[in-house]
Design an enzyme around this catalytic site. Structure first.
Site, PDB file in Angstrom:
ATOM      1  N   ASP A  30      32.482   7.465  71.206  1.00  0.00           N
ATOM      2  CA  ASP A  30      33.301   6.274  70.971  1.00  0.00           C
ATOM      3  C   ASP A  30      32.377   5.072  70.743  1.00  0.00           C
ATOM      4  OD1 ASP A  30      36.525   5.516  71.855  1.00  0.00           O
ATOM      5  OD2 ASP A  30      35.083   3.888  71.544  1.00  0.00           O
ATOM      6  N   ASN A  86      46.352   8.544  74.152  1.00  0.00           N
ATOM      7  CA  ASN A  86      47.318   7.465  74.010  1.00  0.00           C
ATOM      8  C   ASN A  86      48.243   7.833  72.857  1.00  0.00           C
ATOM      9  OD1 ASN A  86      46.015   5.859  76.019  1.00  0.00           O
ATOM     10  ND2 ASN A  86      44.486   5.252  74.505  1.00  0.00           N
ATOM     11  N   GLY A  92      48.808   2.113  73.958  1.00  0.00           N
ATOM     12  CA  GLY A  92      47.453   1.649  73.669  1.00  0.00           C
ATOM     13  C   GLY A  92      46.798   2.342  72.494  1.00  0.00           C
ATOM     14  N   GLN A  93      47.547   3.204  71.797  1.00  0.00           N
ATOM     15  CA  GLN A  93      46.938   3.875  70.643  1.00  0.00           C
ATOM     16  C   GLN A  93      46.665   2.856  69.541  1.00  0.00           C
ATOM     17  OE1 GLN A  93      49.159   7.218  69.020  1.00  0.00           O
ATOM     18  NE2 GLN A  93      47.470   7.787  67.659  1.00  0.00           N
ATOM     19  N   SER A  94      45.445   2.871  69.016  1.00  0.00           N
ATOM     20  CA  SER A  94      45.078   1.927  67.959  1.00  0.00           C
ATOM     21  C   SER A  94      44.682   2.629  66.669  1.00  0.00           C
ATOM     22  CB  SER A  94      43.937   1.016  68.427  1.00  0.00           C
ATOM     23  OG  SER A  94      42.807   1.775  68.772  1.00  0.00           O
ATOM     24  N   HIS A  99      43.697  11.956  68.743  1.00  0.00           N
ATOM     25  CA  HIS A  99      42.364  12.120  69.323  1.00  0.00           C
ATOM     26  C   HIS A  99      42.466  12.199  70.834  1.00  0.00           C
ATOM     27  CE1 HIS A  99      43.222   7.847  68.720  1.00  0.00           C
ATOM     28  NE2 HIS A  99      42.572   7.606  69.850  1.00  0.00           N
ATOM     29  N   HIS A 101      40.414  11.343  74.147  1.00  0.00           N
ATOM     30  CA  HIS A 101      39.272  10.659  74.761  1.00  0.00           C
ATOM     31  C   HIS A 101      38.749  11.552  75.888  1.00  0.00           C
ATOM     32  CE1 HIS A 101      40.157   6.420  73.315  1.00  0.00           C
ATOM     33  NE2 HIS A 101      41.347   6.938  73.170  1.00  0.00           N
TER      34      HIS A 101
HETATM   35  P1  5GP Z   1      43.031   4.631  70.837  1.00  0.00           P
HETATM   36  O1  5GP Z   1      43.095   3.169  71.186  1.00  0.00           O
HETATM   37  O2  5GP Z   1      43.698   4.895  69.513  1.00  0.00           O
HETATM   38  O3  5GP Z   1      43.496   5.563  71.909  1.00  0.00           O
HETATM   39  O4  5GP Z   1      41.490   4.967  70.693  1.00  0.00           O
HETATM   40  C1  5GP Z   1      40.748   4.644  69.574  1.00  0.00           C
HETATM   41  C2  5GP Z   1      39.300   4.662  69.963  1.00  0.00           C
HETATM   42  O5  5GP Z   1      38.535   4.738  68.798  1.00  0.00           O
HETATM   43  C3  5GP Z   1      38.838   3.417  70.728  1.00  0.00           C
HETATM   44  O6  5GP Z   1      38.316   3.803  71.987  1.00  0.00           O
HETATM   45  C4  5GP Z   1      37.792   2.802  69.803  1.00  0.00           C
HETATM   46  O7  5GP Z   1      36.704   2.265  70.507  1.00  0.00           O
HETATM   47  C5  5GP Z   1      37.377   3.985  68.938  1.00  0.00           C
HETATM   48  N1  5GP Z   1      36.957   3.629  67.605  1.00  0.00           N
HETATM   49  C6  5GP Z   1      37.600   2.782  66.751  1.00  0.00           C
HETATM   50  N2  5GP Z   1      36.937   2.704  65.595  1.00  0.00           N
HETATM   51  C7  5GP Z   1      35.846   3.510  65.713  1.00  0.00           C
HETATM   52  C8  5GP Z   1      34.771   3.833  64.825  1.00  0.00           C
HETATM   53  O8  5GP Z   1      34.688   3.371  63.697  1.00  0.00           O
HETATM   54  N3  5GP Z   1      33.835   4.698  65.284  1.00  0.00           N
HETATM   55  C9  5GP Z   1      33.896   5.253  66.550  1.00  0.00           C
HETATM   56  N4  5GP Z   1      32.922   6.096  66.890  1.00  0.00           N
HETATM   57  N5  5GP Z   1      34.907   4.956  67.411  1.00  0.00           N
HETATM   58  C10 5GP Z   1      35.865   4.099  66.992  1.00  0.00           C
END
Ligand code: 5GP
Length: 113
Positions: A30, A86, A92-94, A99, A101
């Site tokens: 991450d 998420n 909190g999914q962005s 994926h 974690h």
């Molecule tokens: P979410 O918020 O969707 O559960 O998790 C997305 C994760 O992707 C976050 O922890 C964020 O730091 C990670 N992330 C977002 N963009 C990138 C990227 O370009 N490269 C990597 N390695 N991680 C990313």
């Protein structure tokens, strides 16, 4: 879907610190780690979120969990780690490409925020 950042990492259009890949998934660190070890296990199949899974993906999900346990050994966190998904923006999914974690290397608190 194919425009999201993880699709670009899977397709090697943008760089990432990839620690494992096979025909079904890619795992990479991450970019904004929340623990000393924090990597993401991402299926190649473009599934937006956990809630979109169908029976067709049952085998894939089992495979991903096998990958997670092997990578936990490889990353030396097998004694204790947390797996987080998420599902949906209110959780909190962005990034809308499924994926998992995997976080470890420090004590974890409960409940998560
Ligand atoms: P979410 O918020 O969707 O559960 O998790 C997305 C994760 O992707 C976050 O922890 C964020 O730091 C990670 N992330 C977002 N963009 C990138 C990227 O370009 N490269 C990597 N390695 N991680 C990313």
């Amino acid at each position: 879907m194919s425009d999201n950042i993880f699709a670009k990492i899977i397709n090697k259009e943008i760089p990432a610190d990839i620690i494992y890949e096979d025909d079904q998934c890619v795992a990479f660190r991450d970019v904004n780690p929340q623990a000393p070890v924090h990597f993401l296990v991402v299926p190649r199949k473009p599934i937006a979120k956990l809630q979109d899974l169908t029976a067709e993906e049952e085998g894939l999900i089992g495979h991903l969990h096998g990958v997670i346990t092997r990578l936990a050994e490889q990353e030396k966190i097998a004694e204790g780690y947390r797996v987080v998904v998420n599902s949906g923006s209110s959780a909190g999914q962005s990034v809308f490409h499924l994926h998992f974690h995997v976080l470890g290397g420090r004590p974890m608190r409960w409940p998560p925020g």
